[in-house]
Design a protein around this motif. Sequence first.
Motif, short mmCIF file in Angstrom:
data_model
loop_
_atom_site.label_atom_id
_atom_site.label_comp_id
_atom_site.label_asym_id
_atom_site.label_seq_id
_atom_site.Cartn_x
_atom_site.Cartn_y
_atom_site.Cartn_z
N ALA A 279 39.29 32.14 38.91
CA ALA A 279 39.62 33.35 38.14
C ALA A 279 38.53 34.40 38.35
O ALA A 279 37.41 34.09 38.71
CB ALA A 279 39.75 33.00 36.66
N ASN A 280 38.90 35.64 38.08
CA ASN A 280 38.01 36.77 38.34
C ASN A 280 36.61 36.60 37.73
O ASN A 280 35.61 36.71 38.42
CB ASN A 280 38.59 38.07 37.78
N GLU A 281 36.56 36.36 36.43
CA GLU A 281 35.28 36.28 35.73
C GLU A 281 34.50 35.03 36.13
O GLU A 281 33.29 34.97 35.99
CB GLU A 281 35.49 36.32 34.21
N ASP A 282 35.22 34.01 36.62
CA ASP A 282 34.56 32.77 37.04
C ASP A 282 33.60 33.03 38.20
O ASP A 282 32.58 32.35 38.33
CB ASP A 282 35.58 31.71 37.44
N VAL A 283 33.92 34.00 39.03
CA VAL A 283 33.06 34.33 40.17
C VAL A 283 31.69 34.76 39.64
O VAL A 283 30.65 34.31 40.12
CB VAL A 283 33.69 35.46 41.03
N VAL A 284 31.71 35.61 38.60
CA VAL A 284 30.46 36.11 38.03
C VAL A 284 29.72 34.98 37.31
O VAL A 284 28.49 34.86 37.41
CB VAL A 284 30.72 37.31 37.08
N LYS B 81 42.29 40.15 49.34
CA LYS B 81 43.17 40.01 50.49
C LYS B 81 44.43 39.24 50.12
O LYS B 81 45.53 39.56 50.56
CB LYS B 81 42.41 39.31 51.63
N ASP B 82 44.26 38.22 49.29
CA ASP B 82 45.40 37.40 48.86
C ASP B 82 46.15 38.01 47.67
O ASP B 82 46.99 37.36 47.06
CB ASP B 82 44.92 35.98 48.48
N LYS B 83 45.77 39.24 47.32
CA LYS B 83 46.40 40.01 46.23
C LYS B 83 46.30 39.29 44.87
O LYS B 83 47.17 39.40 44.02
CB LYS B 83 47.88 40.28 46.55
N LYS B 84 45.21 38.54 44.66
CA LYS B 84 44.99 37.88 43.37
C LYS B 84 44.28 38.81 42.40
O LYS B 84 44.31 38.61 41.20
CB LYS B 84 44.18 36.60 43.55
N ILE B 85 43.58 39.82 42.95
CA ILE B 85 42.95 40.84 42.12
C ILE B 85 43.25 42.21 42.70
O ILE B 85 43.55 42.34 43.88
CB ILE B 85 41.41 40.65 42.01
N THR B 86 43.15 43.23 41.85
CA THR B 86 43.42 44.60 42.29
C THR B 86 42.13 45.20 42.88
O THR B 86 41.05 44.65 42.71
CB THR B 86 43.87 45.47 41.10
N GLU B 87 42.30 46.36 43.53
CA GLU B 87 41.14 47.08 44.08
C GLU B 87 40.14 47.40 42.97
O GLU B 87 38.94 47.25 43.14
CB GLU B 87 41.60 48.41 44.72
N ASP B 88 40.66 47.85 41.80
CA ASP B 88 39.79 48.21 40.68
C ASP B 88 39.01 46.99 40.17
O ASP B 88 37.82 47.07 39.90
CB ASP B 88 40.60 48.82 39.53
N ASP B 89 39.73 45.85 40.04
CA ASP B 89 39.06 44.62 39.59
C ASP B 89 37.97 44.23 40.58
O ASP B 89 36.87 43.84 40.19
CB ASP B 89 40.06 43.45 39.46
N ASN B 90 38.29 44.34 41.86
CA ASN B 90 37.33 44.00 42.91
C ASN B 90 36.07 44.85 42.77
O ASN B 90 34.95 44.33 42.79
CB ASN B 90 37.98 44.19 44.28
N LYS B 91 36.27 46.15 42.62
CA LYS B 91 35.13 47.07 42.51
C LYS B 91 34.30 46.73 41.27
O LYS B 91 33.07 46.65 41.33
CB LYS B 91 35.64 48.50 42.45
N ARG B 92 34.99 46.51 40.14
CA ARG B 92 34.30 46.21 38.87
C ARG B 92 33.51 44.90 38.98
O ARG B 92 32.35 44.82 38.58
CB ARG B 92 35.34 46.11 37.74
N LEU B 93 34.14 43.88 39.57
CA LEU B 93 33.47 42.57 39.70
C LEU B 93 32.30 42.64 40.69
O LEU B 93 31.27 42.01 40.47
CB LEU B 93 34.47 41.50 40.12
N GLN B 94 32.48 43.40 41.77
CA GLN B 94 31.36 43.54 42.72
C GLN B 94 30.17 44.22 42.06
O GLN B 94 29.02 43.88 42.35
CB GLN B 94 31.80 44.30 43.96
#
Length: 186
Positions: free
Chosen positions: A2-7, A145-158
Amino acid sequence: MANEDVVKELKTRIDKTLDDLKKELSKVRTGRASTSLLDGIRVDFYGTPTPLNGVASVQSPEPRLITIKPWDKSVLKEIDKAIREANLGLNPMNDGEMIRLPFPPLTEERRKEIAKQVKSKGEEHKVAIRNIRRDSNEVLKTQLKDKKITEDDNKRLQEKVQKETDAGVAEVDKIIAAKEKEVMSV
């Protein structure tokens, strides 16, 4: 993942890296006697490599002295040998009952050498933290790339990943500065 799990994963790995740095630096010799300096020493105890504190009582009764009192006096020679082989720059004094490890004051040259070692350990750990950041960013790139997160989510998480990385590197700098100060103080 999941998105937050990466962080979260990034944070956990950075914390482990910082703990490892603290553990490594505790073994670095300063002007004071520290029993943690002997943590990595193994003594040949009846054919089995055993931690020093598993065969003897290790204490620091004075700032510049460590005493090692084995529970079985027949191990004294092995303890003496293990300390000499550890190349700590210490000269064990065996009196038949216990071993005394006096810590001579460090020369200015030796202090600078140790400070240099401390700095390089810090750099190694900064590289490790940056590698952790790279791994996290790779995971995010794959998710995008696998469309599991949006561009905005990607930017925010990065941005979060970068913030955690910066905090980790700043903590390494703080730990190294404190250790260098400790090494250089007479």
